[in-house]
Write a protein that holds these residues in place. Structure first.
Motif, PDB file in Angstrom:
ATOM      1  N   TYR A  77       0.934  -1.360  -0.054  1.00 43.85           N
ATOM      2  CA  TYR A  77      -0.101  -0.146   0.124  1.00 43.85           C
ATOM      3  C   TYR A  77       0.761   1.076   0.170  1.00 43.85           C
ATOM      4  CZ  TYR A  77      -3.105   3.450   1.736  1.00 43.85           C
ATOM      5  OH  TYR A  77      -3.890   4.854   1.922  1.00 43.85           O
ATOM      6  N   GLY A 243      -7.456  -5.826   2.471  1.00 41.25           N
ATOM      7  CA  GLY A 243      -6.766  -4.578   2.330  1.00 41.25           C
ATOM      8  C   GLY A 243      -7.716  -3.566   3.008  1.00 41.25           C
ATOM      9  N   GLY A 247      -5.368   1.498   4.730  1.00 36.00           N
ATOM     10  CA  GLY A 247      -5.171   2.855   4.699  1.00 36.00           C
ATOM     11  C   GLY A 247      -5.319   3.459   5.824  1.00 36.00           C
TER      12      GLY A 247
END
Length: 323
Positions: A77, A243, A247
């Motif tokens: 990422y 995922g 973030g």
């Protein structure tokens, strides 16, 4: 033995981002040979002005929490966001054979093949807490080579958390949900060190349990005394598989760094880490000088024999050696 380069060759190679010379320079600083250490200190002194500009993140958690899987997903990422990443993965060393598995490159297969990532698995050896003897110096070399995010993965053996906390800007604690009474099994001291907690494997059937664990940990953290920095550690959920939440972890780290820059506690933390490094190295050098004194090996054997037979108490034996 593989021939050593000159100090200038190491310096030029590291500063140009040459991965081979970076690896050779790290091997040099890990060496216990006195001649290698003299050369290593020359290299470190020369590259020092090019260090200190990365974000240093420590990552820990109990075995089985999925540290390597998380780091691979997190690292990929970061690379997508334009960062260059170095992972210093400290592997446990066998107390019997002295060997180390060094398996992180196989566990992080995608990340290890990415040209924007550098993974350095290092055996912990006999270092206290499972942190490699030269982790700090290795981190500086990686920064000088242009990596702007440094991740240090601990072996999760208890004392390593304190040691890694003393060399990073952000300390991330990975946790599992649904593994029994999480709050009873969690050490208060480790939670107090964390700048954020992340519940891993928050996907499919485990999502609900992860959300419950998140609420429980968040409530528990409110019982701890404030850190004095104005930063309150959040509890996040994430999945390295999907995922989801990765973030958010990076956004939390960035928010912490921004707050630290504004209020000055990031610079203060770095200064305290320098003093910790100084004191740690001083103790290591004093210990080395003690044991290499002429005749010390024989004196130690005599003292140990006297302790073994009961002729001396351990305290008396130590005082006699130091006298």
């Amino acid at each position: 033995m593989r021939p050593r380069f000159s100090s200038q060759q190491y310096i030029d190679g590291v500063l140009s981002g040459d991965r081979l010379l970076l690896s050779r320079a790290i091997t040099l600083i890990e060496s216990r040979l006195d001649t290698d250490q003299v050369l290593a200190q020359e290299v470190l002194a020369a590259v020092a002005p090019h260090t200190g500009r990365s974000v240093r993140v420590g990552i820990t958690g109990v075995p089985g929490v999925g540290k390597s899987t998380f780091i691979e997903s997190f690292g990929l990422y970061l690379i997508e966001k334009g960062h260059r990443l170095a992972v210093l993965a400290v592997d446990p060393t066998s107390q019997r054979s002295g060997g180390s598995l060094l398996g992180d490159k196989t566990r992080m297969e995608q990340l290890s093949m990415n040209p924007q990532a550098y993974i350095r698995p290092t055996p912990a050896g006999d270092s206290l807490g499972g942190v490699a003897h030269r982790t700090r110096e290795t981190m500086l070399l990686c920064e000088a080579a242009g990596f702007d995010v440094i991740l240090i993965e601990t072996v999760g053996v208890g004392q390593s958390e304190t040691l890694v906390h003393g060399m990073v800007d952000f300390f991330l604690l990975l946790m599992l949900a649904g593994a029994g009474d999480e709050l009873q099994g969690m050490k208060r001291g480790i939670m107090e060190l964390a700048d954020a907690l992340a519940i891993t494997k928050a996907d499919s059937d485990n999502q609900q349990a992860a959300n419950r664990a998140r609420a429980e940990y968040q409530n528990a953290l409110h019982l701890f005394p404030p850190t004095g920095t104005g930063w309150f550690p959040p509890v996040l959920t994430c999945s390295a598989l999907t995922g989801e939440g990765i973030g958010e972890v990076w956004a939390t780290i960035q928010a912490h760094q921004q707050k630290g820059e504004q209020q000055g506690f990031r610079a203060q933390r770095r200064q305290e880490q320098q003093i910790t490094w100084f004191r740690t190295y001083l103790r290591q050098r004093l210990e080395h000088h003690f044991f290499v004194q002429p005749g010390m090996s024989e004196r130690l054997q005599q003292a140990e024999q006297a302790v073994k037979t009961g002729d001396l108490l351990p305290v008396q034996a130590v005082e006699r050696l130091l006298g």
